[in-house]
Design a protein around this motif. Structure first.
Motif, PDB file in Angstrom:
ATOM      1  N   ASN A 150       0.812  -1.214   0.000  1.00 43.63           N
ATOM      2  CA  ASN A 150       0.000   0.000   0.000  1.00 43.63           C
ATOM      3  C   ASN A 150       0.848   1.270   0.000  1.00 43.63           C
ATOM      4  O   ASN A 150       0.331   2.370   0.195  1.00 43.63           O
ATOM      5  N   THR A 177      -4.746 -10.491   7.861  1.00 36.39           N
ATOM      6  CA  THR A 177      -6.085 -10.024   8.237  1.00 36.39           C
ATOM      7  C   THR A 177      -6.044  -8.680   8.931  1.00 36.39           C
ATOM      8  O   THR A 177      -6.779  -7.750   8.567  1.00 36.39           O
ATOM      9  N   GLU A 200      -4.990  -5.826   6.543  1.00 38.01           N
ATOM     10  CA  GLU A 200      -6.057  -5.482   5.598  1.00 38.01           C
ATOM     11  C   GLU A 200      -7.207  -4.754   6.299  1.00 38.01           C
ATOM     12  O   GLU A 200      -7.841  -3.864   5.709  1.00 38.01           O
ATOM     13  N   LEU A 201      -7.456  -5.118   7.576  1.00 34.23           N
ATOM     14  CA  LEU A 201      -8.500  -4.424   8.333  1.00 34.23           C
ATOM     15  C   LEU A 201      -8.133  -2.960   8.547  1.00 34.23           C
ATOM     16  O   LEU A 201      -9.007  -2.079   8.516  1.00 34.23           O
ATOM     17  N   TYR A 233      -6.449  -1.040   6.518  1.00 38.17           N
ATOM     18  CA  TYR A 233      -6.691  -0.295   5.276  1.00 38.17           C
ATOM     19  C   TYR A 233      -8.183  -0.184   4.956  1.00 38.17           C
ATOM     20  O   TYR A 233      -8.620   0.813   4.363  1.00 38.17           O
ATOM     21  N   LYS A 234      -8.973  -1.173   5.352  1.00 38.37           N
ATOM     22  CA  LYS A 234     -10.423  -1.058   5.194  1.00 38.37           C
ATOM     23  C   LYS A 234     -10.957   0.071   6.079  1.00 38.37           C
ATOM     24  O   LYS A 234     -11.768   0.890   5.649  1.00 38.37           O
ATOM     25  N   TRP A 235     -10.481   0.079   7.330  1.00 43.60           N
ATOM     26  CA  TRP A 235     -10.907   1.130   8.265  1.00 43.60           C
ATOM     27  C   TRP A 235     -10.466   2.502   7.759  1.00 43.60           C
ATOM     28  O   TRP A 235     -11.230   3.473   7.785  1.00 43.60           O
ATOM     29  N   ALA A 282     -10.066   3.417   4.791  1.00 41.92           N
ATOM     30  CA  ALA A 282     -10.879   3.783   3.632  1.00 41.92           C
ATOM     31  C   ALA A 282     -12.310   4.143   4.013  1.00 41.92           C
ATOM     32  O   ALA A 282     -13.122   4.483   3.148  1.00 41.92           O
ATOM     33  N   GLU A 333     -14.453   2.068   5.617  1.00 44.34           N
ATOM     34  CA  GLU A 333     -15.336   0.903   5.700  1.00 44.34           C
ATOM     35  C   GLU A 333     -15.558   0.515   7.163  1.00 44.34           C
ATOM     36  O   GLU A 333     -14.713   0.748   8.029  1.00 44.34           O
ATOM     37  N   VAL A 353     -15.619  -1.958  10.240  1.00 47.86           N
ATOM     38  CA  VAL A 353     -14.967  -3.204  10.644  1.00 47.86           C
ATOM     39  C   VAL A 353     -15.565  -3.667  11.971  1.00 47.86           C
ATOM     40  O   VAL A 353     -15.999  -2.854  12.787  1.00 47.86           O
TER      41      VAL A 353
END
Length: 302
Positions: free
Chosen positions: A51, A263, A266-267, A269-271, A273, A275, A277
């Motif tokens: 990333n 995991t 990736e969580l 980067y989801k957060w 962005a 998203e 969690v």
């Protein structure tokens, strides 16, 4: 020539901007030399660098005081987020308070902290089940029960959960814990305490180690004492799997540091962005013993 100079300057400016956009992300675990955490850190690093960010990783060497000091160093170094695995589930709270004051989000992995509300989210093995499958395997192998040795680590919540799972599985099955001592998740301490335990209780029929390094130390102690005690660990490390294949260790409650690391990274980067969690993400654990060792003894982690 002027066009070439302009192109070079534009490229340098682009690279400079890209470098400026890279975030520094902190990482701390209880013991960076443990092969489990080596694999886990590598999995996190792979995601972070993919990333375009930088992972700053420090090893507190099982010292709570050093871990807190290193957290302070990383705050000063400008980390924007922190991957956290505590040496001491209670002791680390002082470090988490400093991260909270600095508005740095925390992402827990493998071992819970005493107050999980500090964390954005958490990814870790089903540690209770990892101990439970070892206890179930022991009951199946020794239905008559007998005296057993438990080498745990009460400051590490992951090991506490594993020990509880193991003890619950053997409850009322004719087993008696005749020796229980803190090994701090350490192979050398597992060997020392395992030696003491077998000296005091040579009749012990089994030894449960809270992680694979502890079990490796206990296995060496059992071999030196010519003990026939069944040896159990938790991790599923390449070293323990090799000994299972050789018949020197009975089994391990296997987990996947690669899955945990990937995991939790990736969580983050989801957060980041935006998203949603969940509070926790359990990673499956399972038994590796002589019945299925051929599937997993490949020199690496599952």
């Amino acid at each position: 020539m002027k066009k070439l100079v302009a192109l070079i300057l534009a490229l340098a400016l682009t690279l400079g901007c890209a470098a400026a956009l890279a975030d520094k992300i902190g990482y701390t675990c209880m013991d960076g030399t443990n092969p489990f955490f080596v694999a886990l850190e590598s999995a996190i690093r792979e995601v972070v660098e993919a990333n375009g960010d930088e992972l700053i990783s420090l090893d507190p060497q099982n010292s709570n005081e050093k871990q807190i000091a290193q957290i302070e160093d990383m705050i000063s170094n400008g980390v924007v987020a922190m991957f956290v695995n505590p040496v001491d589930k209670d002791g680390i709270i002082a470090g988490l308070d400093k991260l909270k004051e600095a508005n740095i989000p925390m992402f827990g992995f493998d071992t819970e902290v005493a107050d999980m509300s500090y964390l954005v989210t958490y990814a870790g093995s089903d540690n209770y089940n990892a101990g439970k499958v070892c206890g179930e395997d022991l009951v199946a192998k020794l239905p008559e029960g007998g005296p057993i040795i438990v080498l745990d680590s009460p400051t590490m919540q992951s090991v506490v959960d594993r020990t509880n799972g193991f003890l619950d599985a053997i409850k009322d099955k004719g087993f008696e814990v005749v020796f229980q001592k803190d090994c701090m998740g350490n192979q050398e301490q597992g060997n020392l305490n395992g030696t003491d335990a077998l000296t005091a209780h040579p009749e012990a029929v089994a030894i449960f180690g809270g992680n694979d390094p502890t079990a490796l130390g206990a296995a060496a102690a059992a071999e030196a004492a010519q003990s026939k005690a069944l040896i159990y660990g938790v991790d599923g490390s390449p070293d323990i799997k090799a000994l299972i294949a050789e018949g020197k260790v009975t089994g391990t409650g296997a987990q996947s540091p690669i899955s945990i690391g990937k995991t939790i990274a990736e969580l983050y980067y989801k957060w980041k962005a935006g998203e949603t969690v969940e509070e926790r993400y359990p990673i499956a654990t399972f038994m590796i013993n002589s019945d299925n060792i051929a599937e997993y003894n490949n020199g690496g982690w599952q």
